[in-house]
Write an enzyme that holds these catalytic residues in place. Structure first.
Site, PDB file in Angstrom:
ATOM      1  N   ASP A 216     -59.275  26.512 -43.589  1.00 41.40           N
ATOM      2  CA  ASP A 216     -59.408  27.955 -43.457  1.00 41.40           C
ATOM      3  C   ASP A 216     -58.055  28.591 -43.794  1.00 41.40           C
ATOM      4  O   ASP A 216     -57.009  27.930 -43.741  1.00 41.40           O
ATOM      5  CB  ASP A 216     -59.820  28.263 -42.011  1.00 41.40           C
ATOM      6  CG  ASP A 216     -59.933  29.744 -41.741  1.00 41.40           C
ATOM      7  OD1 ASP A 216     -60.535  30.453 -42.576  1.00 41.40           O
ATOM      8  OD2 ASP A 216     -59.428  30.199 -40.708  1.00 41.40           O
TER       9      ASP A 216
ATOM     10  N   ASP B 263     -57.123  32.517 -42.971  1.00 39.97           N
ATOM     11  CA  ASP B 263     -56.671  33.536 -42.024  1.00 39.97           C
ATOM     12  C   ASP B 263     -56.461  32.963 -40.627  1.00 39.97           C
ATOM     13  O   ASP B 263     -57.329  32.254 -40.094  1.00 39.97           O
ATOM     14  CB  ASP B 263     -57.683  34.673 -41.955  1.00 39.97           C
ATOM     15  CG  ASP B 263     -57.828  35.389 -43.282  1.00 39.97           C
ATOM     16  OD1 ASP B 263     -56.895  36.097 -43.676  1.00 39.97           O
ATOM     17  OD2 ASP B 263     -58.880  35.225 -43.923  1.00 39.97           O
TER      18      ASP B 263
END
Length: 298
Positions: free
Chosen positions: A87, A89
């Protein structure tokens, strides 16, 4: 029959708590184990020829109670993975880019609460993303994205070293985000990922339409991306390590051979194989048994 285990202790490099006292307590809790320091003050592992994971975890947790150290108990075999899917963010960068974009457009009050609810798993990710994207209609993104990347995005410590070290060992690294490609592409390039995937904000005459290009990359699409990346390389899910922090990462973390919740929301930490609350992103390396002399400076 119980299997060979690796118990891994990880601290933040800025607060190196894996010291001689802690190691002595850990060794006393697992007297049949073989102790190896991976990085002085920061990480160590204890290899056990046999053991029950929960019993090992309980013994070590009691021994290190109250110290700022992450603990993982993993199968010792197959620890070194061949695919990293990550991922972006609040994982490899310290911000939520959609919230930064909202701030730039004066929409933070409307968008940030939706982001938080989605990341905690209180509302479904895909409709929440569409709802937020619609609020951007008519805005011109190019200057705002450039300003955010220049002035507001900060990279999580250890990220470049983790990617560089794993790639040097032959690992394929993919940044797969529910965020936007206008951010994932430059972030992935800076960090050294092999590829990136994200959502595309549709534009017309240089302004956002408020729509996302289909299909939307949400929680299940992250699993699809994982399987696609593995299939293209003749690998299985056991060969992958996944890392993330939000509820939309849960299916990906559960599908990968090693799922790591990084400073994650409670719902995410509860289902991941490992939770990292203190270490930086070099924790990905120590979990796999990399030692300090193998870590590449990025």
């Amino acid at each position: 029959m119980s299997s060979k285990l690796a118990a891994v202790l990880i601290a933040s490099p800025s607060a190196p708590a894996v010291d001689a006292s802690l190691l002595a307590d850990a060794a006393a809790a697992l007297p049949d184990g073989s102790l190896r320091v991976l990085r002085e003050g920061v990480a160590a592992e204890i290899i056990l020829r046999a053991g029950e994971p929960e019993a090992v975890r309980s013994a070590l947790a009691a021994a290190i109670a109250g110290r700022p150290v992450d603990l993982a108990v993993l199968p010792a075999e197959g620890r070194r993975k061949r695919l990293l899917i990550a991922d972006m963010d609040s994982t490899f960068i310290e911000q939520e880019c959609i919230d930064e974009l909202a701030e730039a457009f004066g929409l933070a009050a409307e968008i940030a609460p939706i982001t938080q609810r989605a990341m905690r798993g209180e509302i479904a990710f895909e409709p929440a993303l569409r709802e937020r994207a619609a609020l951007f209609r008519g805005r011109a993104p190019e200057a705002a994205v450039a300003q955010i990347l220049r002035d507001r995005v900060t990279f999580t410590p250890g990220g470049r070293a983790a990617v560089a070290t794993m790639r040097a060992a032959g690992v394929y690294a993919a940044l797969v985000s529910g965020g936007f490609t206008s951010f994932t592409a430059p972030v992935a390039a800076h960090l050294g990922f092999d590829e990136n995937r994200g959502n595309v904000l549709e534009t017309e005459d240089g302004r956002l339409t408020g729509l996302l290009r289909e299909p939307v990359l949400g929680s299940e699409a992250k699993v699809t991306a994982l399987d696609d990346l593995l299939g293209r390389r003749g690998l299985t899910r056991a060969d992958a390590v996944a890392i993330g922090d939000g509820a939309n990462d849960i299916p990906m973390l559960k599908a990968a051979g090693l799922g790591v919740a990084f400073r994650a929301k409670p719902a995410v930490a509860a289902v991941a194989d490992v939770r990292i609350d203190h270490g930086d992103l070099t924790a990905l390396l120590y979990l796999q048994g990399y030692a300090a002399d193998e870590i590449r400076d990025a």
